[in-house]
Scaffold this active site. Structure first.
Site, PDB file in Angstrom:
ATOM      1  N   THR A 153      -5.898   6.814 -12.806  1.00 25.37           N
ATOM      2  CA  THR A 153      -5.491   5.939 -11.714  1.00 25.37           C
ATOM      3  C   THR A 153      -6.638   5.865 -10.711  1.00 25.37           C
ATOM      4  O   THR A 153      -7.287   6.866 -10.421  1.00 25.37           O
ATOM      5  CB  THR A 153      -4.234   6.519 -11.012  1.00 25.37           C
ATOM      6  OG1 THR A 153      -3.211   6.641 -11.984  1.00 25.37           O
ATOM      7  CG2 THR A 153      -3.776   5.630  -9.886  1.00 25.37           C
TER       8      THR A 153
ATOM      9  N   ILE B 240      -3.899   0.916 -11.302  1.00 32.12           N
ATOM     10  CA  ILE B 240      -2.970   1.437 -10.293  1.00 32.12           C
ATOM     11  C   ILE B 240      -1.865   2.319 -10.884  1.00 32.12           C
ATOM     12  O   ILE B 240      -1.043   2.840 -10.146  1.00 32.12           O
ATOM     13  CB  ILE B 240      -2.338   0.295  -9.467  1.00 32.12           C
ATOM     14  CG1 ILE B 240      -1.591  -0.688 -10.362  1.00 32.12           C
ATOM     15  CG2 ILE B 240      -3.403  -0.414  -8.649  1.00 32.12           C
ATOM     16  CD1 ILE B 240      -0.798  -1.731  -9.606  1.00 32.12           C
ATOM     17  N   SER B 241      -1.862   2.483 -12.206  1.00 38.99           N
ATOM     18  CA  SER B 241      -0.852   3.374 -12.800  1.00 38.99           C
ATOM     19  C   SER B 241      -1.553   4.391 -13.689  1.00 38.99           C
ATOM     20  O   SER B 241      -2.698   4.213 -14.085  1.00 38.99           O
ATOM     21  CB  SER B 241       0.172   2.578 -13.602  1.00 38.99           C
ATOM     22  OG  SER B 241      -0.347   2.248 -14.866  1.00 38.99           O
ATOM     23  N   GLY B 242      -0.820   5.427 -14.021  1.00 41.48           N
ATOM     24  CA  GLY B 242      -1.393   6.505 -14.826  1.00 41.48           C
ATOM     25  C   GLY B 242      -1.088   6.414 -16.304  1.00 41.48           C
ATOM     26  O   GLY B 242      -1.222   7.405 -17.026  1.00 41.48           O
TER      27      GLY B 242
END
Length: 185
Positions: free
Chosen positions: A67, A57-59
């Protein structure tokens, strides 16, 4: 005599039409179930072989792991992790958050990792203790995490239920149509 042949031909064509319709309904019902199973297999089968599956869910690991990717984590001994392996671990503050970062250093004697996200400028502030380690990322599938999130949400589960009910309804409808065809004989 030609009138009887014509009536027989029309009857045969009606039977074929109903048979084709019934086959189409059965095929559609079966296709719905097969599609649902095909979507769910990558989310369920690997768990039987000891993999943990998470959505990114994060880059912080882009571009290597974008993501929305689905990552497959295999439990391995923390002492076996090498520099540049990507691992999953529980966040220091919150056991509910799971982070996937690259190993910069494995401090075996201290029982901890120094990690860094590929997109981050610096190493993570806190070392990752072996107790927080989950496993090694062995595969990532871009965009598949979004599909997993969809199917694991309440709306996704409801949609899967509707697909199953629709498929069952189509199979029952085809059986009823088939039964009426046999009754007319």
């Amino acid at each position: 005599m030609s009138r009887q042949k014509e009536e027989a031909r029309q009857h045969t064509e009606r039977k074929k039409g109903r048979s084709f319709l019934t086959a189409g309904i059965r095929f559609t019902g079966t296709l719905l179930l097969v599609a649902l199973v095909a979507v769910c297999l990558p989310l369920t089968v690997p768990r039987f072989f000891g993999y943990h599956i998470y959505s990114v869910i994060s880059g912080s690991m882009e571009p290597a792991i974008p993501t929305g990717s689905l990552v497959y984590i295999k439990t391995m001994e923390p002492v076996d992790m090498q520099k540049d392996d990507v691992i999953a671990f529980y966040g220091a503050r919150d056991q509910a958050s799971i982070i996937t970062h690259r190993v910069v250093e494995n401090r075996v004697v201290m029982g901890e990792f120094i990690t860094k996200g590929d997109a981050n400028q610096t190493e993570d502030m806190n070392p990752v203790p072996y107790e927080n380690y989950i496993g090694k990322v062995v595969r990532s599938v871009p965009k598949a995490g979004r599909i997993a999130e969809l199917f694991t949400s309440s709306k996704g589960k409801a949609a899967a239920g509707v697909v199953i009910l629709t498929a069952v309804f189509l199979q029952v409808l085809a059986a009823l149509l088939e039964g009426k065809r046999h009754d007319r004989r």
